[in-house]
Design an enzyme around this catalytic site. Structure first.
Site, short mmCIF file in Angstrom:
data_model
loop_
_atom_site.label_atom_id
_atom_site.label_comp_id
_atom_site.label_asym_id
_atom_site.label_seq_id
_atom_site.Cartn_x
_atom_site.Cartn_y
_atom_site.Cartn_z
N LYS A 80 0.72 -1.49 -0.39
CA LYS A 80 0.29 0.02 0.26
C LYS A 80 0.60 0.75 -0.12
O LYS A 80 1.74 0.87 0.56
CB LYS A 80 -0.84 -0.18 1.36
CG LYS A 80 -0.02 0.04 2.45
CD LYS A 80 -1.24 -0.19 3.57
CE LYS A 80 -0.21 -0.33 4.78
NZ LYS A 80 -0.79 -0.42 6.29
N ARG A 182 -11.68 -0.11 13.41
CA ARG A 182 -11.34 0.70 12.37
C ARG A 182 -12.68 -0.01 12.00
O ARG A 182 -13.66 1.01 10.93
CB ARG A 182 -10.09 0.89 12.04
CG ARG A 182 -9.57 1.40 12.97
CD ARG A 182 -7.63 1.73 12.02
NE ARG A 182 -7.51 0.83 11.31
CZ ARG A 182 -6.90 0.29 10.11
NH1 ARG A 182 -5.57 1.17 10.01
NH2 ARG A 182 -6.12 0.05 10.24
N TYR A 320 14.07 30.74 7.42
CA TYR A 320 13.29 31.33 8.04
C TYR A 320 12.99 31.75 9.13
O TYR A 320 13.69 30.67 9.92
CB TYR A 320 11.78 30.23 7.63
CG TYR A 320 12.00 30.78 6.27
CD1 TYR A 320 10.93 32.13 5.06
CD2 TYR A 320 11.64 30.01 5.03
CE1 TYR A 320 11.10 32.02 4.40
CE2 TYR A 320 11.13 29.82 3.60
CZ TYR A 320 10.66 30.92 3.33
OH TYR A 320 10.28 30.92 2.23
N MET A 368 10.46 24.54 1.97
CA MET A 368 9.74 24.13 0.85
C MET A 368 10.64 23.04 0.59
O MET A 368 10.48 22.18 0.56
CB MET A 368 8.98 24.11 0.86
CG MET A 368 8.15 23.75 -0.35
SD MET A 368 6.45 24.51 -0.70
CE MET A 368 5.86 25.25 0.25
C1 LIG Z 1 -0.61 -2.07 6.63
C2 LIG Z 1 -0.85 -3.00 6.93
C3 LIG Z 1 -0.53 -4.27 7.14
C4 LIG Z 1 1.02 -4.26 7.50
O1 LIG Z 1 1.69 -4.13 8.28
P1 LIG Z 1 3.78 -3.50 8.95
O2 LIG Z 1 3.09 -3.14 10.36
O3 LIG Z 1 3.65 -2.67 7.71
O4 LIG Z 1 3.92 -4.89 9.08
C5 LIG Z 1 -0.77 -5.71 7.14
N1 LIG Z 1 -2.28 -5.50 7.28
C6 LIG Z 1 -2.76 -4.03 6.81
C7 LIG Z 1 -4.42 -4.31 7.45
C8 LIG Z 1 -2.39 -3.08 6.88
O5 LIG Z 1 -2.97 -2.70 6.60
#
Ligand SMILES: *Cc1c(COP(=O)(O)O)cnc(C)c1O
Length: 433
Positions: A80, A182, A320, A368
């Site tokens: 992701k 969640r 800055y 930036m």
């Molecule tokens: C991001 C995520 C993982 C991986 O987590 P890490 O701590 O980076 O290994 C696994 N399962 C879900 C549902 C996630 O959102």
């Protein structure tokens, strides 16, 4: 996720070679506006493969080979957020060749990006949100992605799409909320949803998943409680005659530390990128997990070069807000990297970088596009010298490393945010040593 053409430099199949052939990738030069700047993220694909082997060894996985069945849980790489900022297509291709069984992404868009990059591995869309009326499920089916569902409306929608589009059944993973609070069907609602699933012949429950909230913490109790609840749901599912092939729960922290969490597949993200999942924790109680984490090698290195050098007289302020004032005559180097590139502004007057193999402090506020560094004590410093912001450097004055964990501690965040913050303005260069 879409990349502008200038930031996408993933190697294509044609310019990748066999894994054991030493070579440095020379990606096509990006649009000049991007590539003239020496600021870039180097992504070491050999380290990625190394980390995969570390995880496989830790969880007891032996991939299948001619004449030999696989042993142990499958490893599904979590890609992701553009593979945690490393460039998802190249990371996916490397993992595919290295034999991972599947890939997990958060968003439908991320799954589509990998399909258009030619990735044929199973891809699980973990986030499980598909837009208004779950219309995105159409694209999921069309692109052969694996949906994650947790709500009866999603089940109905996928069943309808399956009826309309094709004769075969659609597989999906069911997400259960075992304590993250969640997403996912709550344990109390599982029964009702399972009844609906059993009564929907268009669908096939191929996976059961949940997500752990505290796997990186020193106290294993909350994780054990989640595992126990997951196990209870798994038995309820089995009792109904449903037989998901893939039960999966473990992120990096759990995969390395807790055998009971491994089930049929583990979902490491951060560990594959060479960052310990236990950064924030006091030494994790499981010695083997610590040992595995210590073996990981960072995949991302962020470097730039000195583009300006000046001497600043005693008492003069820079940056800055004039937050930094020279004590005595100081030499200031300017680097073309700022908070818009992912060098956090929280590192102002706090962080350091590596020049000629030696530490040099950030002077004044990170702006930036530019950051000033006090290089007065760096002997022989010159225009064009390499400056490492994240990762290691060997130079004439020594060698050093700046880890994502170190930056996270300074900034007050976690290493996950450090690597995902390196912005799309920083071109990724893929090394395949
Ligand atoms: C991001 C995520 C993982 C991986 O987590 P890490 O701590 O980076 O290994 C696994 N399962 C879900 C549902 C996630 O959102």
């Amino acid at each position: 996720m879409s990349h502008g053409p200038v930031s996408e430099q993933a190697p294509t199949r044609e310019d990748e070679r066999e894994d054991d052939e030493p070579r440095v990738h020379r990606p096509r030069r990006a649009a000049p506006a991007d590539a003239v700047r020496p600021t870039r993220a180097e992504v070491n694909l050999a380290n990625l493969r190394h980390n995969l082997r570390v995880v496989e060894r830790a969880v007891g996985r032996t991939p299948p080979a001619p004449g030999r069945a696989a042993v142990g849980p499958e490893v599904w790489g979590v890609l992701k957020a553009d593979a945690y900022g490393h460039g998802a297509p190249a990371i996916a291709r490397t993992l595919e060749r290295a034999g991972v069984a599947g890939i997990c992404v958060a968003l439908l868009e991320e799954g589509l990006e990998l399909r258009s990059a030619g990735i044929t591995l199973p891809i699980v869309v973990m986030g499980g949100y598909y837009g208004p009326q779950h219309r995105g499920l159409e694209e999921v089916v069309e692109s052969d992605l694996m949906p994650v569902l947790y709500h009866s409306e999603q089940v109905e929608r996928l069943a309808r799409i399956t009826r309309e589009r094709r004769a075969t059944r659609s597989g999906f993973h069911l997400k259960v909320d075992t304590g993250m609070g969640r997403l996912g069907v709550r344990a109390a609602g599982v029964d009702e949803l399972l009844s609906e699933i059993s009564a929907t012949p268009e669908l096939e429950l191929v996976g059961l998943m949940s997500h752990l909230a505290c796997a990186d913490a020193p106290d294993p109790e909350p994780t054990l409680a989640q595992v126990a609840l997951f196990e209870r749901v798994r038995r309820d599912v089995a009792a109904r005659g449903l037989a998901p092939r893939h039960c999966h729960l473990a992120n990096s922290a759990a995969a390395l530390a807790m055998p009971a969490s491994r089930y049929d597949a583990v979902r490491p993200g951060i560990a594959l990128y060479g960052v310990s999942p236990y950064a924030g924790a006091t030494p994790f109680p499981v010695a083997e997990a610590r040992a595995s984490a210590d073996e990981l090698r960072p995949v991302m290195r962020v470097r730039t070069e000195i583009v300006a050098l000046r001497d600043i007289p005693d008492g003069e302020a820079i940056g800055y807000g004039h937050t930094w004032v020279a004590k005595g005559t100081r030499t200031i180097a300017t680097i073309p990297m700022g908070y818009a590139d992912g060098l956090s502004r929280a590192l102002s007057n706090k962080g350091s970088v590596l020049v000629r193999g030696q530490r040099a402090p950030i002077a004044g506020v990170v702006s930036m596009d530019l950051t000033a560094v006090d290089v007065t004590d760096v002997r022989g410093v010159a225009l064009g010298d390499e400056v490492v912001v994240l990762g290691s450097q060997d130079g004439p004055l020594g060698s050093g490393a700046i880890s994502a964990a170190e930056l996270a501690a300074l900034v007050g965040t976690i290493p996950w945010e450090i690597v995902t913050s390196i912005s799309r303005r920083v071109p990724r260069f893929f090394r395949q040593p």
